[in-house]
Design an enzyme around this catalytic site. Structure first.
Site, PDB file in Angstrom:
ATOM      1  N   CYS A  26       0.865  -1.185   0.000  1.00 27.89           N
ATOM      2  CA  CYS A  26       0.000   0.000   0.000  1.00 27.89           C
ATOM      3  C   CYS A  26       0.904   1.239   0.000  1.00 27.89           C
ATOM      4  CB  CYS A  26      -0.867   0.006   1.249  1.00 27.89           C
ATOM      5  SG  CYS A  26       0.145   0.065   2.745  1.00 27.89           S
ATOM      6  N   GLU A 140       0.215  -0.320  16.384  1.00 30.02           N
ATOM      7  CA  GLU A 140      -0.637   0.828  16.019  1.00 30.02           C
ATOM      8  C   GLU A 140      -1.572   1.180  17.184  1.00 30.02           C
ATOM      9  OE1 GLU A 140      -2.872   0.627  12.278  1.00 30.02           O
ATOM     10  OE2 GLU A 140      -4.329   2.017  13.166  1.00 30.02           O
TER      11      GLU A 140
HETATM   12  S1  SF4 Z   1      -2.808   2.401   7.421  1.00 26.01           S
HETATM   13 FE1  SF4 Z   1      -1.341   0.700   7.189  1.00 26.01          FE
HETATM   14  S2  SF4 Z   1      -2.252  -0.660   5.645  1.00 26.01           S
HETATM   15 FE2  SF4 Z   1      -3.325   1.325   5.520  1.00 26.01          FE
HETATM   16  S3  SF4 Z   1      -2.265   2.537   3.931  1.00 26.01           S
HETATM   17 FE3  SF4 Z   1      -1.310   3.047   5.902  1.00 26.01          FE
HETATM   18  S4  SF4 Z   1       0.403   1.622   6.130  1.00 26.01           S
HETATM   19 FE4  SF4 Z   1      -0.943   0.791   4.545  1.00 26.01          FE
END
Ligand code: SF4
Length: 323
Positions: A26, A140
């Site tokens: 991503c 996170e």
């Molecule tokens: S939150 Fe995590 S999975 Fe979503 S775009 Fe950002 S890095 Fe990628």
């Protein structure tokens, strides 16, 4: 979009491979990896990284070979070396600690995680108690919990059951979510919260990021009727684990997570006539290619692509390189 079920051929030796798209990297992961590479090129080696930059063993070992040193505590960072904060985000206390030591700090937190941090701080500043929907212990979640200045204005919940029972302070409420959750499970949890607390504040849409939603939607379209679903990604990767659950829920007979061709149990494919393949947001496309190349050496394969969305999101670099 509903994709047709796999059409197994009459030739039993041919394996139909349904390839989910979007899959793999991503924008947040690409930015985080580039941040470490740019920091190495600007400051030389070693560059210290607080936590695994992204949750993928191949990415981490490649960067380690280039000179990145992954640490869990800032105490392990020498005062004369730069430190990169991982894509998952960090508590305010970690930023304060790096600043108090005058470390050169480069923040590779994904902008979509930063958005959740900002929402959380805004709710707390407005006097709301925040409910964070997420998985305990995930970096996170630790980072988002750490946005409360006193550590006491946030309650973590993980399930619908917890949402239905949690007791909360007598204060206005708000919710935020981890970015890499199951879209369907999170919707259920939010519905329970809204039915218990009709005035609860929250984002217009849950905070699950575009990459997580898109990969789950692609797996939902790819998995039905497959004998096996293979998700390429590491065990520590939350969004990869969610893809395995999504494939099973969508009707694949079996779903597994693998770090790649080298560690995959190939006997799983012996009796299969159709398999689905995807990759978590931190897994490089080379791993998918290596998996398919190895598979094709074992059995003749026919690849069907199942694309449910196109992605063209790119985030600005975290580090502006000196010219
Ligand atoms: S939150 Fe995590 S999975 Fe979503 S775009 Fe950002 S890095 Fe990628």
């Amino acid at each position: 979009m509903t994709a047709p079920r796999p059409q197994a051929t009459d030739d039993l030796s041919i394996l139909t491979v349904r390839l989910a798209s979007p899959r793999g990297f991503c924008a947040g992961v690409e930015r985080a990896i580039r941040t470490v590479e740019d920091t190495l090129s600007q400051y030389g080696r070693p560059v210290f990284v607080r936590h695994e930059i992204v949750h993928n063993v191949h990415v981490v070992s490649r960067l380690a070979a280039m000179g990145a040193v992954f640490v869990e505590s800032l105490d392990e960072v020498p005062s004369d070396r730069p430190v990169v904060f991982s894509a998952h985000g960090a508590p305010i206390s970690a930023h304060q600690k790096a600043d108090s030591r005058h470390l050169v700090k480069i923040d590779a937190t994904c902008p979509l995680v930063l958005k959740v941090h900002n929402q959380t701080r805004r709710h707390i500043a407005a006097g709301r108690h925040v409910i964070l929907i997420g998985h305990a212990g995930h970096p996170e979640v630790i980072g988002t919990m750490g946005q409360a200045p006193d550590g006491g204005s946030i309650t973590l919940i993980e399930t619908e059951d917890e949402a239905s029972k949690v007791s909360l302070p007598d204060a206005p409420l708000a919710y935020v979510t981890q970015t890499t959750l199951s879209v369907d499970e999170t919707r259920g949890i939010i519905d329970v919260l809204k039915s218990r607390f009709p005035d609860i504040a929250g984002p217009a849409k849950e905070d699950i990021c575009y990459a997580t939603s898109n990969r789950q939607a692609a797996v939902k379209a790819t998995a039905p009727g497959t004998d096996l679903f293979v998700v390429i990604g590491s065990e520590t990767s939350s969004n990869s684990v969610r893809l395995v659950e999504t494939a099973l829920a969508a009707g694949s007979a079996k779903a597994v997570l693998t770090d790649g061709a080298d560690s995959f149990d190939w006997s799983l494919c012996d009796a299969a006539r159709s398999i689905g393949v995807s990759a978590g947001a931190s897994a490089p496309e080379e791993l998918v290619e290596a998996f398919l190349t190895t598979l094709a050496k074992k059995r003749p394969i026919k690849i069907e692509s199942v694309e449910t969305a196109k992605e063209n999101i790119v985030f600005k670099p975290a580090l502006r390189l000196a010219s």
